[in-house]
Design a protein around this motif. Structure first.
Motif, PDB file in Angstrom:
ATOM      1  N   PRO A   1     -81.383 -44.674 -15.254  1.00 50.82           N
ATOM      2  CA  PRO A   1     -82.899 -45.932 -14.394  1.00 50.82           C
ATOM      3  C   PRO A   1     -82.937 -45.043 -13.636  1.00 50.82           C
ATOM      4  O   PRO A   1     -84.137 -45.367 -13.132  1.00 50.82           O
ATOM      5  CB  PRO A   1     -81.681 -46.829 -14.792  1.00 50.82           C
ATOM      6  CG  PRO A   1     -80.133 -46.333 -14.556  1.00 50.82           C
ATOM      7  CD  PRO A   1     -79.867 -45.044 -15.012  1.00 50.82           C
ATOM      8  N   GLY A   2     -82.630 -44.472 -12.347  1.00 48.66           N
ATOM      9  CA  GLY A   2     -82.404 -43.827 -11.187  1.00 48.66           C
ATOM     10  C   GLY A   2     -82.204 -42.681 -10.545  1.00 48.66           C
ATOM     11  O   GLY A   2     -80.024 -42.881 -11.122  1.00 48.66           O
ATOM     12  N   THR A   3     -82.201 -41.717 -10.513  1.00 49.23           N
ATOM     13  CA  THR A   3     -80.921 -40.900 -10.564  1.00 49.23           C
ATOM     14  C   THR A   3     -80.616 -40.247  -9.330  1.00 49.23           C
ATOM     15  O   THR A   3     -82.051 -39.957  -8.322  1.00 49.23           O
ATOM     16  CB  THR A   3     -81.478 -39.353 -11.460  1.00 49.23           C
ATOM     17  OG1 THR A   3     -81.824 -39.511 -12.482  1.00 49.23           O
ATOM     18  CG2 THR A   3     -80.133 -38.642 -11.406  1.00 49.23           C
ATOM     19  N   PRO A   4     -79.722 -40.433  -8.651  1.00 46.74           N
ATOM     20  CA  PRO A   4     -80.090 -40.055  -6.940  1.00 46.74           C
ATOM     21  C   PRO A   4     -80.418 -38.734  -6.424  1.00 46.74           C
ATOM     22  O   PRO A   4     -80.164 -37.783  -8.046  1.00 46.74           O
ATOM     23  CB  PRO A   4     -78.169 -40.280  -6.574  1.00 46.74           C
ATOM     24  CG  PRO A   4     -77.713 -41.059  -7.950  1.00 46.74           C
ATOM     25  CD  PRO A   4     -78.604 -40.617  -9.276  1.00 46.74           C
ATOM     26  N   ALA A   5     -80.418 -38.105  -5.812  1.00 42.01           N
ATOM     27  CA  ALA A   5     -81.014 -36.929  -4.952  1.00 42.01           C
ATOM     28  C   ALA A   5     -80.009 -35.739  -5.406  1.00 42.01           C
ATOM     29  O   ALA A   5     -79.949 -35.216  -5.796  1.00 42.01           O
ATOM     30  CB  ALA A   5     -81.505 -36.556  -4.243  1.00 42.01           C
ATOM     31  N   LEU A   6     -78.638 -36.297  -5.107  1.00 37.56           N
ATOM     32  CA  LEU A   6     -77.582 -35.803  -5.410  1.00 37.56           C
ATOM     33  C   LEU A   6     -76.875 -34.827  -7.040  1.00 37.56           C
ATOM     34  O   LEU A   6     -76.684 -33.847  -6.761  1.00 37.56           O
ATOM     35  CB  LEU A   6     -76.358 -35.937  -4.998  1.00 37.56           C
ATOM     36  CG  LEU A   6     -75.995 -36.282  -3.000  1.00 37.56           C
ATOM     37  CD1 LEU A   6     -74.634 -37.595  -2.940  1.00 37.56           C
ATOM     38  CD2 LEU A   6     -76.095 -34.819  -2.561  1.00 37.56           C
ATOM     39  N   TRP A   7     -77.362 -35.819  -8.035  1.00 41.72           N
ATOM     40  CA  TRP A   7     -77.172 -35.331  -8.557  1.00 41.72           C
ATOM     41  C   TRP A   7     -78.220 -34.544  -9.608  1.00 41.72           C
ATOM     42  O   TRP A   7     -77.716 -33.662  -9.792  1.00 41.72           O
ATOM     43  CB  TRP A   7     -77.055 -36.500 -10.379  1.00 41.72           C
ATOM     44  CG  TRP A   7     -75.924 -37.986  -9.966  1.00 41.72           C
ATOM     45  CD1 TRP A   7     -74.674 -37.419  -9.084  1.00 41.72           C
ATOM     46  CD2 TRP A   7     -75.569 -38.530 -10.526  1.00 41.72           C
ATOM     47  NE1 TRP A   7     -73.552 -37.866  -9.324  1.00 41.72           N
ATOM     48  CE2 TRP A   7     -74.424 -39.054 -10.264  1.00 41.72           C
ATOM     49  CE3 TRP A   7     -76.416 -39.457 -10.836  1.00 41.72           C
ATOM     50  CZ2 TRP A   7     -73.252 -40.216 -10.881  1.00 41.72           C
ATOM     51  CZ3 TRP A   7     -75.538 -40.365 -11.394  1.00 41.72           C
ATOM     52  CH2 TRP A   7     -74.438 -40.689 -11.306  1.00 41.72           C
ATOM     53  N   GLU A   8     -79.340 -35.066  -8.518  1.00 44.24           N
ATOM     54  CA  GLU A   8     -81.033 -34.020  -8.588  1.00 44.24           C
ATOM     55  C   GLU A   8     -80.388 -33.027  -8.536  1.00 44.24           C
ATOM     56  O   GLU A   8     -80.793 -31.626  -9.737  1.00 44.24           O
ATOM     57  CB  GLU A   8     -81.977 -33.866  -8.116  1.00 44.24           C
ATOM     58  CG  GLU A   8     -82.808 -35.867  -9.079  1.00 44.24           C
ATOM     59  CD  GLU A   8     -82.989 -35.420 -10.359  1.00 44.24           C
ATOM     60  OE1 GLU A   8     -83.053 -34.187 -11.071  1.00 44.24           O
ATOM     61  OE2 GLU A   8     -83.839 -36.624 -11.100  1.00 44.24           O
ATOM     62  N   ALA A   9     -80.145 -32.178  -7.919  1.00 46.40           N
ATOM     63  CA  ALA A   9     -79.245 -31.510  -7.027  1.00 46.40           C
ATOM     64  C   ALA A   9     -78.815 -30.714  -7.563  1.00 46.40           C
ATOM     65  O   ALA A   9     -78.616 -29.380  -7.386  1.00 46.40           O
ATOM     66  CB  ALA A   9     -78.639 -31.402  -5.509  1.00 46.40           C
ATOM     67  N   THR A  10     -77.554 -31.185  -8.084  1.00 44.42           N
ATOM     68  CA  THR A  10     -76.731 -30.791  -9.302  1.00 44.42           C
ATOM     69  C   THR A  10     -77.178 -30.181 -10.416  1.00 44.42           C
ATOM     70  O   THR A  10     -76.540 -29.362 -11.150  1.00 44.42           O
ATOM     71  CB  THR A  10     -75.552 -32.261  -9.288  1.00 44.42           C
ATOM     72  OG1 THR A  10     -75.179 -32.460  -8.625  1.00 44.42           O
ATOM     73  CG2 THR A  10     -74.202 -31.318 -10.268  1.00 44.42           C
ATOM     74  N   ARG A  11     -78.108 -30.949 -10.524  1.00 42.20           N
ATOM     75  CA  ARG A  11     -78.627 -30.790 -12.035  1.00 42.20           C
ATOM     76  C   ARG A  11     -79.772 -29.162 -12.181  1.00 42.20           C
ATOM     77  O   ARG A  11     -79.126 -27.730 -12.954  1.00 42.20           O
ATOM     78  CB  ARG A  11     -79.679 -31.317 -12.590  1.00 42.20           C
ATOM     79  CG  ARG A  11     -79.292 -32.760 -12.526  1.00 42.20           C
ATOM     80  CD  ARG A  11     -80.528 -33.177 -13.653  1.00 42.20           C
ATOM     81  NE  ARG A  11     -80.266 -35.250 -14.186  1.00 42.20           N
ATOM     82  CZ  ARG A  11     -81.287 -35.896 -14.009  1.00 42.20           C
ATOM     83  NH1 ARG A  11     -82.241 -35.097 -14.598  1.00 42.20           N
ATOM     84  NH2 ARG A  11     -80.471 -37.033 -14.697  1.00 42.20           N
ATOM     85  N   VAL A  12     -79.916 -28.962 -10.763  1.00 45.97           N
ATOM     86  CA  VAL A  12     -80.979 -27.467 -10.513  1.00 45.97           C
ATOM     87  C   VAL A  12     -79.984 -26.682 -10.432  1.00 45.97           C
ATOM     88  O   VAL A  12     -79.969 -25.308 -10.993  1.00 45.97           O
ATOM     89  CB  VAL A  12     -81.021 -27.678  -8.749  1.00 45.97           C
ATOM     90  CG1 VAL A  12     -81.752 -26.666  -8.675  1.00 45.97           C
ATOM     91  CG2 VAL A  12     -82.756 -28.466  -8.969  1.00 45.97           C
ATOM     92  N   LEU A  13     -78.411 -27.029 -10.069  1.00 43.60           N
ATOM     93  CA  LEU A  13     -77.749 -25.292  -9.659  1.00 43.60           C
ATOM     94  C   LEU A  13     -77.478 -25.509 -11.267  1.00 43.60           C
ATOM     95  O   LEU A  13     -76.636 -24.444 -10.742  1.00 43.60           O
ATOM     96  CB  LEU A  13     -76.589 -26.468  -8.753  1.00 43.60           C
ATOM     97  CG  LEU A  13     -76.933 -26.497  -6.856  1.00 43.60           C
ATOM     98  CD1 LEU A  13     -76.322 -27.195  -5.755  1.00 43.60           C
ATOM     99  CD2 LEU A  13     -77.456 -24.938  -6.151  1.00 43.60           C
ATOM    100  N   MET A  14     -76.796 -26.045 -11.661  1.00 47.99           N
ATOM    101  CA  MET A  14     -76.363 -25.889 -12.632  1.00 47.99           C
ATOM    102  C   MET A  14     -76.930 -25.537 -13.730  1.00 47.99           C
ATOM    103  O   MET A  14     -77.012 -24.096 -14.241  1.00 47.99           O
ATOM    104  CB  MET A  14     -75.509 -27.367 -13.085  1.00 47.99           C
ATOM    105  CG  MET A  14     -74.882 -28.052 -12.761  1.00 47.99           C
ATOM    106  SD  MET A  14     -73.211 -26.840 -12.399  1.00 47.99           S
ATOM    107  CE  MET A  14     -71.901 -26.827 -14.012  1.00 47.99           C
TER     108      MET A  14
END
Length: 170
Positions: free
Chosen positions: A53-66
Motif C-alpha cells: 500500500p505504501g512503500t518505504p524509501a528504503l524498500w524502494e532503494a532495495t528494489r533499485v539496487l537489486m
C-alpha cells in the motif's frame, strides 16, 4: 574454457538473484488465517497477494539496487561467455570479473539496506517476523556472483595468451 568456474558461479548466482528479487518471501510470520509474507513488490496474507500500500524509501532503494545487480550480473555473465570466442580473452575476463564483482556489491548493498530498513521499520513487532528463503537466496547469490567475479579475475591473471592490444602495439 579458462573461466569455467566463474561461468558456473555466475549463472547460478544470477538464477538465485532473479528468484530472490522476484519472489515475495523476504519476511514471513504466522498470522491468523495463514501465513503473512512480505517481498520487494507485494504483501501476501493467507494466499491473497496485493502490491504494497505504501512503500518505504528504503524498500524502494532495495528494489533499485537489486534490479541493477540483476542487470549487471547479466552483463558480466554475457562478457564471461564472450571470453571463449574472443581474441582478447584476458581483457574480457578482467572486465567480466569487475562487472560481476560490481553486481555482487550492488546486491550486498541492497540486502544491507533491506535488513537495516526493515528492522527499524517493524520496530517492536519485528520479533514476530522472520527473514525467509527469498532473502536467504539473495545472500547466497551475493557469495556466488562475487566468487564468479574473483574466478574471472584469477583466470585473466593466469591466461598465457597475449592480448590483442599488446600484439598490435609490438
Amino acid at each position: 574454457m579458462p573461466a569455467g568456474g566463474g561461468l558456473l558461479c555466475g549463472a547460478s548466482g544470477l538464477a538465485l538473484l532473479l528468484a530472490a528479487t522476484a519472489t515475495h518471501f523476504w519476511l514471513q510470520r504466522r498470522a491468523p488465517g495463514g501465513t503473512a509474507s512480505l517481498g520487494l513488490w507485494r504483501t501476501c496474507l493467507g494466499g491473497h497477494c496485493r502490491p504494497h500500500p505504501g512503500t518505504p524509501a528504503l524498500w524502494e532503494a532495495t528494489r533499485v539496487l537489486m534490479l541493477l545487480s540483476v542487470l549487471t550480473a547479466t552483463a558480466g555473465l554475457a562478457l564471461g561467455l564472450s571470453v571463449v570466442a574472443s581474441a582478447a580473452r584476458r581483457a574480457r575476463a578482467r572486465v567480466a570479473g569487475v562487472t560481476l564483482l560490481l553486481a555482487g556489491l550492488l546486491a550486498l548493498l541492497g540486502l544491507g539496506v533491506y535488513t537495516a530498513g526493515t528492522l527499524s521499520l517493524l520496530g517492536p513487532a519485528r520479533s514476530a517476523w522472520r527473514f525467509s528463503w527469498s532473502y536467504i537466496l539473495g545472500w547466497v547469490a551475493v557469495v556466488l556472483i562475487s566468487s564468479a567475479g574473483l574466478f574471472h579475475l584469477c583466470a585473466a591473471a593466469k591466461d598465457p595468451s597475449p592480448e590483442s592490444s599488446e600484439v598490435a602495439g609490438a
